[in-house]
Design a protein around this motif. Sequence first.
Motif, PDB file in Angstrom:
ATOM      1  N   GLU A 128       5.859 -27.188   3.242  1.00  0.00           N
ATOM      2  CA  GLU A 128       5.792 -27.480   4.674  1.00  0.00           C
ATOM      3  C   GLU A 128       5.307 -26.261   5.461  1.00  0.00           C
ATOM      4  OE1 GLU A 128       9.609 -28.816   5.930  1.00  0.00           O
ATOM      5  OE2 GLU A 128       9.697 -30.443   4.464  1.00  0.00           O
ATOM      6  N   TYR A 129       5.809 -25.109   5.080  1.00  0.00           N
ATOM      7  CA  TYR A 129       5.415 -23.862   5.743  1.00  0.00           C
ATOM      8  C   TYR A 129       3.933 -23.575   5.531  1.00  0.00           C
ATOM      9  CZ  TYR A 129       5.352 -18.821   6.749  1.00  0.00           C
ATOM     10  OH  TYR A 129       5.059 -17.567   7.230  1.00  0.00           O
ATOM     11  N   PHE A 130       3.461 -23.772   4.314  1.00  0.00           N
ATOM     12  CA  PHE A 130       2.043 -23.537   4.026  1.00  0.00           C
ATOM     13  C   PHE A 130       1.150 -24.511   4.792  1.00  0.00           C
ATOM     14  CE2 PHE A 130       1.668 -20.946  -0.155  1.00  0.00           C
ATOM     15  CZ  PHE A 130       2.524 -19.994   0.368  1.00  0.00           C
ATOM     16  N   ALA A 131       1.584 -25.752   4.946  1.00  0.00           N
ATOM     17  CA  ALA A 131       0.813 -26.724   5.733  1.00  0.00           C
ATOM     18  C   ALA A 131       0.720 -26.259   7.182  1.00  0.00           C
ATOM     19  CB  ALA A 131       1.459 -28.097   5.646  1.00  0.00           C
ATOM     20  N   LYS A 132       1.813 -25.710   7.701  1.00  0.00           N
ATOM     21  CA  LYS A 132       1.814 -25.178   9.064  1.00  0.00           C
ATOM     22  C   LYS A 132       0.876 -23.985   9.169  1.00  0.00           C
ATOM     23  CE  LYS A 132       3.498 -24.741  13.288  1.00  0.00           C
ATOM     24  NZ  LYS A 132       3.285 -25.764  14.348  1.00  0.00           N
ATOM     25  N   LEU A 133       0.949 -23.083   8.183  1.00  0.00           N
ATOM     26  CA  LEU A 133       0.061 -21.923   8.187  1.00  0.00           C
ATOM     27  C   LEU A 133      -1.403 -22.352   8.120  1.00  0.00           C
ATOM     28  CD1 LEU A 133       1.813 -19.315   5.829  1.00  0.00           C
ATOM     29  CD2 LEU A 133       1.699 -19.308   8.331  1.00  0.00           C
ATOM     30  N   ALA A 155       0.809  -1.222   0.000  1.00  0.00           N
ATOM     31  CA  ALA A 155       0.000   0.000   0.000  1.00  0.00           C
ATOM     32  C   ALA A 155       0.840   1.270   0.000  1.00  0.00           C
ATOM     33  CB  ALA A 155      -0.931   0.010   1.214  1.00  0.00           C
ATOM     34  N   ASN A 156       2.144   1.125   0.285  1.00  0.00           N
ATOM     35  CA  ASN A 156       3.001   2.309   0.393  1.00  0.00           C
ATOM     36  C   ASN A 156       4.090   2.365  -0.669  1.00  0.00           C
ATOM     37  OD1 ASN A 156       2.358   3.981   3.045  1.00  0.00           O
ATOM     38  ND2 ASN A 156       1.984   1.819   3.501  1.00  0.00           N
ATOM     39  N   GLY A 157       3.860   1.674  -1.775  1.00  0.00           N
ATOM     40  CA  GLY A 157       4.743   1.842  -2.915  1.00  0.00           C
ATOM     41  C   GLY A 157       5.948   0.938  -2.966  1.00  0.00           C
ATOM     42  N   TYR A 158       5.947  -0.136  -2.178  1.00  0.00           N
ATOM     43  CA  TYR A 158       7.056  -1.083  -2.211  1.00  0.00           C
ATOM     44  C   TYR A 158       6.650  -2.348  -2.961  1.00  0.00           C
ATOM     45  CZ  TYR A 158       9.280   1.744   1.399  1.00  0.00           C
ATOM     46  OH  TYR A 158       9.864   2.780   2.100  1.00  0.00           O
ATOM     47  N   GLU A 159       7.481  -2.779  -3.879  1.00  0.00           N
ATOM     48  CA  GLU A 159       7.245  -4.046  -4.554  1.00  0.00           C
ATOM     49  C   GLU A 159       7.922  -5.160  -3.763  1.00  0.00           C
ATOM     50  OE1 GLU A 159       8.005  -6.387  -8.799  1.00  0.00           O
ATOM     51  OE2 GLU A 159       8.843  -4.378  -8.489  1.00  0.00           O
ATOM     52  N   ILE A 160       7.158  -6.189  -3.429  1.00  0.00           N
ATOM     53  CA  ILE A 160       7.736  -7.356  -2.779  1.00  0.00           C
ATOM     54  C   ILE A 160       8.411  -8.183  -3.871  1.00  0.00           C
ATOM     55  CG2 ILE A 160       7.293  -9.427  -1.408  1.00  0.00           C
ATOM     56  CD1 ILE A 160       4.880  -7.971  -0.201  1.00  0.00           C
ATOM     57  N   LYS A 161       9.719  -8.062  -3.945  1.00  0.00           N
ATOM     58  CA  LYS A 161      10.491  -8.701  -5.008  1.00  0.00           C
ATOM     59  C   LYS A 161      10.637 -10.204  -4.804  1.00  0.00           C
ATOM     60  CE  LYS A 161      12.125  -5.241  -7.647  1.00  0.00           C
ATOM     61  NZ  LYS A 161      12.005  -5.205  -9.133  1.00  0.00           N
ATOM     62  N   ASP A 162      10.739 -10.585  -3.545  1.00  0.00           N
ATOM     63  CA  ASP A 162      11.001 -12.002  -3.272  1.00  0.00           C
ATOM     64  C   ASP A 162      10.492 -12.342  -1.882  1.00  0.00           C
ATOM     65  OD1 ASP A 162      11.895 -14.578  -3.696  1.00  0.00           O
ATOM     66  OD2 ASP A 162      14.003 -14.132  -3.259  1.00  0.00           O
ATOM     67  N   GLU A 163      10.163 -13.585  -1.714  1.00  0.00           N
ATOM     68  CA  GLU A 163       9.855 -14.143  -0.401  1.00  0.00           C
ATOM     69  C   GLU A 163      10.477 -15.537  -0.345  1.00  0.00           C
ATOM     70  OE1 GLU A 163       5.572 -12.744   1.107  1.00  0.00           O
ATOM     71  OE2 GLU A 163       5.488 -13.725  -0.861  1.00  0.00           O
ATOM     72  N   LYS A 209       5.806 -20.572  -5.149  1.00  0.00           N
ATOM     73  CA  LYS A 209       6.921 -21.470  -4.845  1.00  0.00           C
ATOM     74  C   LYS A 209       6.484 -22.730  -4.120  1.00  0.00           C
ATOM     75  CE  LYS A 209      10.423 -17.801  -4.463  1.00  0.00           C
ATOM     76  NZ  LYS A 209      11.505 -17.251  -3.600  1.00  0.00           N
ATOM     77  N   THR A 210       5.234 -23.119  -4.286  1.00  0.00           N
ATOM     78  CA  THR A 210       4.730 -24.273  -3.540  1.00  0.00           C
ATOM     79  C   THR A 210       5.347 -25.591  -3.999  1.00  0.00           C
ATOM     80  OG1 THR A 210       2.818 -24.318  -5.031  1.00  0.00           O
ATOM     81  CG2 THR A 210       2.539 -23.208  -2.914  1.00  0.00           C
ATOM     82  N   ASP A 211       6.092 -25.564  -5.103  1.00  0.00           N
ATOM     83  CA  ASP A 211       6.796 -26.771  -5.526  1.00  0.00           C
ATOM     84  C   ASP A 211       8.074 -26.980  -4.711  1.00  0.00           C
ATOM     85  OD1 ASP A 211       7.869 -24.465  -6.679  1.00  0.00           O
ATOM     86  OD2 ASP A 211       8.725 -25.576  -8.365  1.00  0.00           O
ATOM     87  N   GLU A 212       8.471 -25.964  -3.934  1.00  0.00           N
ATOM     88  CA  GLU A 212       9.621 -26.095  -3.059  1.00  0.00           C
ATOM     89  C   GLU A 212       9.174 -26.766  -1.762  1.00  0.00           C
ATOM     90  OE1 GLU A 212      11.641 -22.394  -2.470  1.00  0.00           O
ATOM     91  OE2 GLU A 212      11.596 -21.882  -4.600  1.00  0.00           O
TER      92      GLU A 212
END
Length: 229
Positions: free
Chosen positions: A203-208, A149-157, A195-198
């Motif tokens: 594993e992280y998404f299952a935890k979330l 919302a403040n003009g930053y592009e999330i380049k990577d996670e 990146k769900t193929d990683e």
Amino acid sequence: MMNRMQLTARLQKVYDTARMWRDQVNGEAGQRLVDVGSDHGYVSLEALITGDYAKVVATDIHKDPAQKTRETLFSHGFGEKSTVVCTDGLKGVDLIEGDTVIMAGLGGNNMMDIMSAAYEVTSPEILKSVVWCLQPQKTIEELRVYLSANGYEIKDETVINDRGLFYPILVAVYDGVVRDLTLYEKYFGPVLKTKTDEAIVAEYFAKLHDIYTLRARGDEEIAELMKTV
């Protein structure tokens, strides 16, 4: 090479991610690392021992960690290449073109406050060249919304599992474009969702999913989110 302090898996991943995006965004022009909340200064030391950065600025709001950082850097001969400031976030530190800013282990709300204060005193031209590598301990969902919302592009996670705990890491660069996130992107991540193929992300998404399933019982927004997953 002189003795290096072994970084935790979490901090090593943060550092490596920051360096990778420094190379992609600024290359050799990105010669300074700003380590916010430096603790004992091990990330700053890594930056100078490896030669990845020519200079570091390390800040910590508490006097003792700031002093420990100063002692760590000076004892390794990096007094002239480092500046250590006992301050809140980036107060008193002027960002310069090509900076890489690491904030690891702070809360997401704290990061938002620090970035908002920096925005007020930094020109858009400088901001557009700054790489922010963020590893929030909590409220990552709100941090994503703030950035978008403040003009930053999330380049990577990305995400790392260190001693049984998951730590998500974000990279953001200011471009002035306001973006809207879907509920899914807010809670699971606009880049992580690709990146769900990683294995680590799956594993992280299952935890979330388990966490949000519980939280949905008392949170209408998350209840709405869980209808889509």
